[in-house]
Design an enzyme around this catalytic site. Structure first.
Site, PDB file in Angstrom:
ATOM      1  N   SER A   1       3.176  -6.521  -2.704  1.00 56.34           N
ATOM      2  CA  SER A   1       3.424  -6.118  -1.324  1.00 56.34           C
ATOM      3  C   SER A   1       4.339  -7.124  -0.631  1.00 56.34           C
ATOM      4  O   SER A   1       5.455  -7.363  -1.089  1.00 56.34           O
ATOM      5  CB  SER A   1       2.094  -5.938  -0.592  1.00 56.34           C
ATOM      6  OG  SER A   1       2.269  -5.294   0.651  1.00 56.34           O
TER       7      SER A   1
ATOM      8  N   ASP B   1       2.428   5.745  -2.011  1.00 56.66           N
ATOM      9  CA  ASP B   1       2.721   4.567  -1.190  1.00 56.66           C
ATOM     10  C   ASP B   1       3.886   4.903  -0.261  1.00 56.66           C
ATOM     11  O   ASP B   1       4.942   5.348  -0.729  1.00 56.66           O
ATOM     12  CB  ASP B   1       3.096   3.393  -2.105  1.00 56.66           C
ATOM     13  CG  ASP B   1       3.391   2.100  -1.346  1.00 56.66           C
ATOM     14  OD1 ASP B   1       3.316   2.088  -0.099  1.00 56.66           O
ATOM     15  OD2 ASP B   1       3.702   1.101  -2.011  1.00 56.66           O
TER      16      ASP B   1
ATOM     17  N   HIS C   1      -0.703   2.203  -2.393  1.00 57.51           N
ATOM     18  CA  HIS C   1      -0.293   0.835  -2.100  1.00 57.51           C
ATOM     19  C   HIS C   1      -1.509  -0.085  -2.209  1.00 57.51           C
ATOM     20  O   HIS C   1      -2.582   0.222  -1.691  1.00 57.51           O
ATOM     21  CB  HIS C   1       0.289   0.755  -0.682  1.00 57.51           C
ATOM     22  CG  HIS C   1       0.911  -0.569  -0.372  1.00 57.51           C
ATOM     23  ND1 HIS C   1       2.208  -0.872  -0.700  1.00 57.51           N
ATOM     24  CD2 HIS C   1       0.405  -1.676   0.217  1.00 57.51           C
ATOM     25  CE1 HIS C   1       2.489  -2.106  -0.325  1.00 57.51           C
ATOM     26  NE2 HIS C   1       1.406  -2.622   0.231  1.00 57.51           N
TER      27      HIS C   1
END
Length: 308
Positions: A153, A251, A281
């Site tokens: 991320s 995501d 995600h």
């Protein structure tokens, strides 16, 4: 394929977020409270905390040595958390799994976070630790060959940005970059990528919440137009390290990662883009216990065994 049933079940049981603005201190405390005790974590040959003395200052790091072999590759790992969450402890399990699967020594970086630290403090810490690690290669038992940067991320944002900074500095020791569902374009105009619309709601991270989650970083001085903040804004991608970019089907940030991989390939950089079907995600952090998602660590190991 549909969202993995285990992810769907857990998301359905999540309580609604509290009303009002995000509270970093409360959110961090909630994360830390979920960290398992040491005796329940994946055992490795050696895990130790130390301080990396870098050009950016003293940075806490955790060094994971998977085996007692004389030398191995190095992976410098940057945890995710929208630049204000995450820690050495909350992402300890990822670093352990990376070390075990790859056989590399993993150095996890406890970089400074927003809102307390002003941009580019966290990025400087990450890059500083990479340089520190090469300077201390002997004590880290580095083989002098494989040197990867990796992150999930926002940690993937840092990994991509560090790879670019190193290239611009003429520091050519980084051989690989591993980006797990990276946030590479912090301009959250929903017309920019189809995934921001297709995966806008119901998958854990929601498109409408992205500006608020990144607001602490922006308020610290991070400009979304700056390639150090949004690596996809970089005009020239030639000469960057080989990349493994892992995206998740559900995501909102899926398409920016895949576009970055395509742009790297166009620039002559070896880039592998792997979309995990049924994943959302954060799946490497939250759902790597699901067998089909645990494969991401074996895939990372295979990628690191490849040449530059």
């Amino acid at each position: 394929m549909p969202l993995h049933p285990e992810i769907a079940r857990i998301l359905a049981d999540l309580p609604a977020p509290p009303p009002g603005p995000l509270d970093p201190a409360a959110m961090r405390a909630g994360e830390e409270a979920r960290v398992p005790p040491l005796e329940e974590r994946l055992p490795l040959h050696d895990v130790r905390d130390t301080i990396a003395v870098t050009s950016a200052g003293e940075v806490p790091v955790r060094v994971y040595t998977p085996t007692g072999t004389d030398t191995s590759g190095l992976v410098i790992y940057f945890h995710g958390g929208a630049f204000f969450l995450g820690s050495l402890d909350t992402h300890d399990h990822i670093a352990r799994q990376l070390a075990k699967a790859t056989g590399c020594t993993v150095v996890s970086v406890g970089y400074r976070r927003a809102p307390e630290a002003q941009f580019p403090a966290g990025l400087d810490d990450c890059y500083g630790v990479v340089r520190w690690a090469t300077d201390h290669g002997d004590e880290l038992h580095w083989d002098g060959n494989t040197l990867a940067v990796a992150g999930d991320s926002s940690g993937g944002t840092f990994a991509a940005a560090v790879a670019a900074l190193a290239h611009d500095d003429g520091f050519d020791r980084i051989t690989h970059q591993v980006l797990y569902y990276p946030s590479l374009d912090l301009d959250f105009d929903t017309d920019r990528y189809a995934s921001l619309r297709e995966n806008a709601e119901g998958y854990g991270v929601e498109t409408a919440g992205l500006p608020a989650f990144n607001s602490f970083y922006f308020d610290s001085g991070a400009d979304p137009a700056d390639p150090r903040v949004s690596p996809i804004k970089r005009g020239d991608l030639t000469g960057l390290p080989a990349a493994l970019i892992v995206t998740a089907e559900y995501d909102p940030m899926r398409d920016e990662g895949e576009l970055y991989g395509a742009r790297l390939t166009e620039a002559g950089v070896p880039a592998t883009v792997r979309r995990y079907a049924g994943a959302n995600h954060g799946f490497v952090q939250n759902f790597s216990w699901i067998p089909e998602f645990a494969q991401v660590f074996d895939e990372t190991a295979e990628f690191l065994r490849q040449g530059k």
